[in-house]
Scaffold this motif. Structure first.
Motif, PDB file in Angstrom:
ATOM      1  N   PHE A  18      41.060  68.314  61.433  1.00 16.03           N
ATOM      2  CA  PHE A  18      42.289  67.980  60.879  1.00 16.03           C
ATOM      3  C   PHE A  18      42.892  68.827  59.736  1.00 16.03           C
ATOM      4  CE2 PHE A  18      45.439  65.770  58.381  1.00 16.03           C
ATOM      5  CZ  PHE A  18      46.230  65.217  59.303  1.00 16.03           C
ATOM      6  N   THR A  20      45.736  70.286  57.070  1.00 17.93           N
ATOM      7  CA  THR A  20      47.047  70.074  56.277  1.00 17.93           C
ATOM      8  C   THR A  20      47.397  71.242  55.741  1.00 17.93           C
ATOM      9  OG1 THR A  20      45.687  69.614  54.199  1.00 17.93           O
ATOM     10  CG2 THR A  20      46.014  67.781  55.572  1.00 17.93           C
ATOM     11  N   GLU A  23      49.105  69.558  60.369  1.00 21.76           N
ATOM     12  CA  GLU A  23      49.016  68.486  60.835  1.00 21.76           C
ATOM     13  C   GLU A  23      49.588  67.072  60.304  1.00 21.76           C
ATOM     14  OE1 GLU A  23      45.790  68.534  64.140  1.00 21.76           O
ATOM     15  OE2 GLU A  23      44.775  69.486  62.430  1.00 21.76           O
ATOM     16  N   ILE A  26      46.661  64.099  55.033  1.00 22.66           N
ATOM     17  CA  ILE A  26      45.038  63.686  55.493  1.00 22.66           C
ATOM     18  C   ILE A  26      45.005  62.123  55.050  1.00 22.66           C
ATOM     19  CG2 ILE A  26      44.119  64.321  53.209  1.00 22.66           C
ATOM     20  CD1 ILE A  26      42.243  64.207  56.852  1.00 22.66           C
ATOM     21  N   ASP A  28      47.380  59.847  55.521  1.00 20.31           N
ATOM     22  CA  ASP A  28      48.017  59.227  56.729  1.00 20.31           C
ATOM     23  C   ASP A  28      46.905  59.086  57.909  1.00 20.31           C
ATOM     24  OD1 ASP A  28      50.413  58.613  55.500  1.00 20.31           O
ATOM     25  OD2 ASP A  28      51.243  60.444  56.319  1.00 20.31           O
ATOM     26  N   GLU A  29      46.103  60.066  58.087  1.00 19.00           N
ATOM     27  CA  GLU A  29      45.090  60.062  59.281  1.00 19.00           C
ATOM     28  C   GLU A  29      43.889  59.155  58.748  1.00 19.00           C
ATOM     29  OE1 GLU A  29      43.162  61.512  62.569  1.00 19.00           O
ATOM     30  OE2 GLU A  29      45.415  61.583  62.030  1.00 19.00           O
ATOM     31  N   ALA A  32      44.916  55.274  59.335  1.00 19.88           N
ATOM     32  CA  ALA A  32      44.997  55.055  60.604  1.00 19.88           C
ATOM     33  C   ALA A  32      43.463  54.898  61.137  1.00 19.88           C
ATOM     34  CB  ALA A  32      45.751  56.168  61.445  1.00 19.88           C
ATOM     35  N   ILE A  33      42.582  55.723  60.649  1.00 19.20           N
ATOM     36  CA  ILE A  33      41.195  55.429  60.902  1.00 19.20           C
ATOM     37  C   ILE A  33      40.675  53.960  60.217  1.00 19.20           C
ATOM     38  CG2 ILE A  33      38.764  56.100  60.517  1.00 19.20           C
ATOM     39  CD1 ILE A  33      40.041  59.143  60.805  1.00 19.20           C
TER      40      ILE A  33
END
Length: 51
Positions: A18, A20, A23, A26, A28-29, A32-33
């Motif tokens: 990923f 930054t 994309e 981080i 936000d990613e 979600a995880i």
């Protein structure tokens, strides 16, 4: 900044990169995880940062 992310569980078993800001954020990613972890789809998360 580049992050190497590894997730393991019944739904996902992945290693991915990923980047930054290309994309996005981080955080936000990772949010979600964590949501997937709450749902029981992911059991393990590893994150490494590279300069």
């Amino acid at each position: 900044m580049i992050y190497r992310i590894k997730v393991e569980g019944k739904e996902y078993n992945e290693n991915y990169t990923f980047e930054t800001p290309k994309e996005g954020d981080i955080l936000d990613e990772l949010k979600a995880i964590v949501e997937d972890m709450k749902e029981g789809n992911i059991d393990k998360l590893e994150v490494e940062r590279e300069a």
